[in-house]
Each structure stands twice: as C-alpha cells, then as structure tokens.
Design a protein around this motif. Structure first.
Motif, mmCIF file in Angstrom:
data_model
loop_
_atom_site.group_PDB
_atom_site.id
_atom_site.type_symbol
_atom_site.label_atom_id
_atom_site.label_comp_id
_atom_site.label_asym_id
_atom_site.label_seq_id
_atom_site.Cartn_x
_atom_site.Cartn_y
_atom_site.Cartn_z
ATOM 1 N N ALA A 71 0.871 -1.174 0.000
ATOM 2 C CA ALA A 71 0.000 0.000 0.000
ATOM 3 C C ALA A 71 0.908 1.224 0.000
ATOM 4 O O ALA A 71 2.137 1.095 -0.016
ATOM 5 C CB ALA A 71 -0.901 -0.018 1.230
ATOM 6 N N PHE A 72 0.313 2.399 0.029
ATOM 7 C CA PHE A 72 1.081 3.646 0.077
ATOM 8 C C PHE A 72 0.708 4.425 1.319
ATOM 9 O O PHE A 72 -0.431 4.391 1.772
ATOM 10 C CB PHE A 72 0.797 4.511 -1.154
ATOM 11 N N THR A 73 1.664 5.158 1.836
ATOM 12 C CA THR A 73 1.403 6.073 2.938
ATOM 13 C C THR A 73 2.139 7.380 2.654
ATOM 14 O O THR A 73 3.251 7.366 2.113
ATOM 15 C CB THR A 73 1.838 5.469 4.290
ATOM 16 N N VAL A 74 1.520 8.481 2.978
ATOM 17 C CA VAL A 74 2.177 9.784 2.840
ATOM 18 C C VAL A 74 3.086 9.968 4.049
ATOM 19 O O VAL A 74 2.642 9.838 5.191
ATOM 20 C CB VAL A 74 1.144 10.923 2.751
ATOM 21 N N MET A 105 8.211 7.581 -3.223
ATOM 22 C CA MET A 105 7.694 8.187 -4.448
ATOM 23 C C MET A 105 7.597 9.690 -4.214
ATOM 24 O O MET A 105 7.127 10.124 -3.166
ATOM 25 C CB MET A 105 6.313 7.621 -4.768
ATOM 26 N N PHE A 106 8.034 10.462 -5.189
ATOM 27 C CA PHE A 106 8.014 11.915 -5.096
ATOM 28 C C PHE A 106 7.002 12.435 -6.110
ATOM 29 O O PHE A 106 7.091 12.144 -7.302
ATOM 30 C CB PHE A 106 9.408 12.481 -5.345
ATOM 31 N N ILE A 107 6.043 13.205 -5.590
ATOM 32 C CA ILE A 107 4.882 13.610 -6.381
ATOM 33 C C ILE A 107 4.678 15.116 -6.244
ATOM 34 O O ILE A 107 4.766 15.662 -5.143
ATOM 35 C CB ILE A 107 3.618 12.869 -5.878
ATOM 36 N N VAL A 123 4.763 16.119 -2.376
ATOM 37 C CA VAL A 123 4.391 14.948 -1.587
ATOM 38 C C VAL A 123 5.474 13.886 -1.681
ATOM 39 O O VAL A 123 5.981 13.609 -2.767
ATOM 40 C CB VAL A 123 3.050 14.356 -2.084
ATOM 41 N N GLU A 124 5.789 13.312 -0.539
ATOM 42 C CA GLU A 124 6.643 12.139 -0.499
ATOM 43 C C GLU A 124 5.798 11.026 0.097
ATOM 44 O O GLU A 124 5.292 11.135 1.210
ATOM 45 C CB GLU A 124 7.876 12.382 0.363
ATOM 46 N N ALA A 125 5.608 9.975 -0.682
ATOM 47 C CA ALA A 125 4.842 8.813 -0.233
ATOM 48 C C ALA A 125 5.788 7.622 -0.201
ATOM 49 O O ALA A 125 6.815 7.614 -0.885
ATOM 50 C CB ALA A 125 3.672 8.542 -1.170
ATOM 51 N N ALA A 126 5.439 6.647 0.591
ATOM 52 C CA ALA A 126 6.252 5.434 0.673
ATOM 53 C C ALA A 126 5.392 4.221 0.389
ATOM 54 O O ALA A 126 4.232 4.150 0.798
ATOM 55 C CB ALA A 126 6.891 5.301 2.053
ATOM 56 N N CYS A 127 5.978 3.282 -0.307
ATOM 57 C CA CYS A 127 5.359 1.987 -0.511
ATOM 58 C C CYS A 127 5.669 1.174 0.742
ATOM 59 O O CYS A 127 6.811 1.143 1.203
ATOM 60 C CB CYS A 127 5.959 1.343 -1.761
ATOM 61 N N GLY A 151 12.094 9.619 -13.724
ATOM 62 C CA GLY A 151 13.220 8.745 -13.463
ATOM 63 C C GLY A 151 12.990 7.887 -12.240
ATOM 64 O O GLY A 151 12.194 8.216 -11.379
ATOM 65 N N THR A 152 13.640 6.737 -12.215
ATOM 66 C CA THR A 152 13.599 5.854 -11.055
ATOM 67 C C THR A 152 15.026 5.530 -10.658
ATOM 68 O O THR A 152 15.932 5.566 -11.479
ATOM 69 C CB THR A 152 12.844 4.536 -11.353
#
Length: 153
Positions: A71-74, A105-107, A123-127, A151-152
């Motif tokens: 899942a993802f969390t901010v 993830m950077f959004i 936003v920085e989210a994490a898997c 980019g990754t």
C-alpha cells in the motif's frame, strides 16, 4: 443502454506525464463564508494521486491482493495555499508522479482554477508492506508507472 464503463465516475486523464482530475466545489467542502476549508485540499490531492494511479493501470485492490501485498502512505507533504477556492468552483487537480527512489515516491500536485494556481503540494509517499514497513515497489507497479515518471533509482 449505457455500458458499465460509461456509468463509472471519471478517473481523469493524462496530458503527457501529468494527470488531470476535474473537481467541483460543493457546499459541504466550504466553511460558512463559502471558502473551501483548508483540510479539504488534502482530500482533493489524495483523489488526484489515487486516480492518477488508476488511470495508469494501478489498482489499490490489486496492490493489496498481490504476491507481496503493498500500500502507500504519505510520509511528508509540503503545501502552499495561494488563493481561496470557493463554492461552485470548477477546479483541476494536476498530479505529476516525478520519480521513485527505493520505496519512496516523489509527487508534485497543483490545484488550479483555469490557469490560476489555488494550492500546490510536494508529496513524499512510501510503498509499505502490510506490517507498515517500507517495501520496494513491485516490478509490475514500476512497469505501469514507467511512462509517467521522470526517473527511477
């Protein structure tokens, strides 16, 4: 007779790498003056991120039911409020999934009224796995997101 897809709510569209989600401001979104309550901007941004993933072929349900459920969390969000949004405004949530580094993830997100910027967020989210620990995104997720990322790593 309409098909099931025609009855489904819109997930927005991509314009290049940027996802665009239309949002209408309703009475329930505002305070007594008709101005959007500040916490509701977070809801619009969440919808933008979720629908950007959905439009890229990433389903939260599939992520949770895969071999390695994730899942993802901010983990961080920086918001700049520029102008008030008001009742009846027709807005666009613009979401750009910029890059992935490890589980992060950077959004970038913007809320616009026409060309006028109402609000912006970094936003920085994490898997994460189901125990809440950081997890690298699955190869399938990376494959689906590759066309929209700068980019990754």
């Amino acid at each position: 007779m309409p098909t099931e897809d025609q009855d489904a709510p819109s997930s927005g569209r991509y314009e290049g790498r940027e996802h665009v989600l239309p949002v209408r401001i309703y009475y329930e979104d505002t305070d007594f003056t008709g101005v959007v309550y500040h916490a509701n901007y977070l809801r619009y941004f969440e919808r933008g991120r979720s629908d950007a993933l959905r439009a890229a072929g990433v389903s939260h349900t599939d992520l949770l039911s895969g071999d390695r459920p994730t899942a993802f969390t901010v983990v961080r969000m920086e918001i700049d409020f520029r102008r008030p949004a008001r009742i009846d405004d027709a807005l666009q949530v613009r979401t750009l999934y910029d890059r992935i580094r490890g589980p992060r993830m950077f959004i970038q997100q913007r809320l616009l009224r026409g060309r006028e910027v109402i609000c912006e967020a970094q936003v920085e989210a994490a898997c994460i796995d189901l125990s809440g620990r950081p997890a690298r995104p699955s190869p399938r997720l990376l494959e689906r997101l590759a066309p929209i990322l700068s980019g990754t790593v």
